[in-house]
Design a protein around this motif. Structure first.
Motif, short mmCIF file in Angstrom:
data_model
loop_
_atom_site.label_atom_id
_atom_site.label_comp_id
_atom_site.label_asym_id
_atom_site.label_seq_id
_atom_site.Cartn_x
_atom_site.Cartn_y
_atom_site.Cartn_z
N HIS A 76 12.51 4.97 -11.40
CA HIS A 76 10.93 4.29 -10.09
C HIS A 76 12.04 3.36 -9.07
CE1 HIS A 76 8.00 1.86 -7.98
NE2 HIS A 76 8.19 1.23 -9.01
N THR A 77 12.27 2.52 -10.01
CA THR A 77 13.47 2.08 -9.28
C THR A 77 14.61 2.40 -8.45
OG1 THR A 77 15.66 0.71 -11.48
CG2 THR A 77 12.94 -0.01 -11.20
N GLN A 78 14.57 3.41 -8.56
CA GLN A 78 15.98 3.72 -7.39
C GLN A 78 15.63 4.69 -6.28
OE1 GLN A 78 18.07 6.23 -10.30
NE2 GLN A 78 19.10 4.27 -11.05
N THR A 79 13.97 4.47 -6.32
CA THR A 79 13.48 5.55 -5.02
C THR A 79 13.40 4.66 -3.41
OG1 THR A 79 11.34 4.47 -5.35
CG2 THR A 79 12.12 6.88 -6.45
N LYS A 80 13.39 5.63 -2.78
CA LYS A 80 13.80 4.75 -1.38
C LYS A 80 12.67 4.13 -1.39
CE LYS A 80 15.97 8.71 0.62
NZ LYS A 80 16.64 9.76 1.69
N HIS A 81 11.30 4.96 -1.29
CA HIS A 81 10.29 3.11 -1.35
C HIS A 81 10.47 1.98 -2.08
CE1 HIS A 81 8.99 6.45 -3.88
NE2 HIS A 81 8.15 5.19 -4.80
N TYR A 82 10.95 2.25 -3.12
CA TYR A 82 11.34 1.00 -3.87
C TYR A 82 11.87 0.08 -3.91
CZ TYR A 82 11.87 -2.35 -8.15
OH TYR A 82 12.03 -3.24 -8.68
N ILE A 83 12.97 0.16 -3.40
CA ILE A 83 14.12 -0.34 -2.81
C ILE A 83 13.44 -0.79 -1.13
CG2 ILE A 83 16.45 -0.16 -1.37
CD1 ILE A 83 16.69 2.16 -4.00
N ARG A 131 2.71 6.57 -6.75
CA ARG A 131 1.65 6.67 -8.16
C ARG A 131 1.85 8.55 -7.70
NH1 ARG A 131 -4.06 4.56 -6.22
NH2 ARG A 131 -3.85 2.88 -6.95
N GLN A 132 2.84 9.02 -6.90
CA GLN A 132 3.21 10.62 -6.40
C GLN A 132 4.54 10.94 -7.94
OE1 GLN A 132 3.36 11.51 -3.19
NE2 GLN A 132 0.77 10.61 -1.74
N GLU A 133 4.92 9.61 -8.12
CA GLU A 133 6.54 9.99 -8.58
C GLU A 133 6.34 10.91 -10.30
OE1 GLU A 133 8.48 6.71 -9.22
OE2 GLU A 133 7.67 5.42 -7.71
N GLN A 134 6.70 11.76 -10.70
CA GLN A 134 7.06 12.41 -12.30
C GLN A 134 7.49 10.92 -13.38
OE1 GLN A 134 9.75 14.76 -12.63
NE2 GLN A 134 8.68 15.88 -14.66
N LYS A 159 0.99 -1.45 0.19
CA LYS A 159 -0.25 -0.05 0.14
C LYS A 159 1.06 1.47 0.12
CE LYS A 159 -4.55 -1.60 2.18
NZ LYS A 159 -5.33 -1.40 3.26
N GLU A 160 1.99 1.36 1.10
CA GLU A 160 2.59 2.45 0.77
C GLU A 160 3.85 2.19 -0.31
OE1 GLU A 160 6.63 3.92 3.40
OE2 GLU A 160 5.42 2.30 3.71
N LEU A 161 3.72 1.87 -0.90
CA LEU A 161 4.42 1.17 -2.60
C LEU A 161 3.21 2.67 -3.51
CD1 LEU A 161 6.55 0.85 -4.03
CD2 LEU A 161 5.75 -1.52 -4.01
#
Length: 94
Positions: free
Chosen positions: A63-70, A30-33, A23-25
């Protein structure tokens, strides 16, 4: 546009734990450019699927480099028994 279909099969009794992380991911992704769509759907409590649409490969890579993805990817490693990732592009972009 790039579409991503990421299927995940969960370890037994891990549905609630997975959804809590996912859910957090989903919310932050969804907020990412460059994110056009980012959804999580389920077949049942053992198999779920992320269905994503990204503006381009650069947006997907970022996206794959964001803190929330990692963070989510690390958490998923103890919850997922198997996963499959497929990337699609529209016919008119070939």
């Amino acid at each position: 546009m790039i579409r991503v279909v990421a299927r995940v099969w969960l370890k037994p009794s891990k549905f609630q734990d997975f959804v809590a992380v996912a859910k957090e991911l989903v919310e932050k992704s969804r907020q990412e450019q460059g994110c056009i769509a980012y959804d999580l759907v389920k077949k049942d409590e053992s198999m779920l699927c992320f269905i994503e649409a990204w503006q381009d490969q650069k947006a997907l890579t970022l996206h794959t480099q964001t803190k929330h993805y990692i963070k989510a990817k690390q958490a998923f490693s103890s919850l997922v028994s198997k996963n499959e990732l497929e990337i699609f592009t529209p016919l008119d972009e070939t």
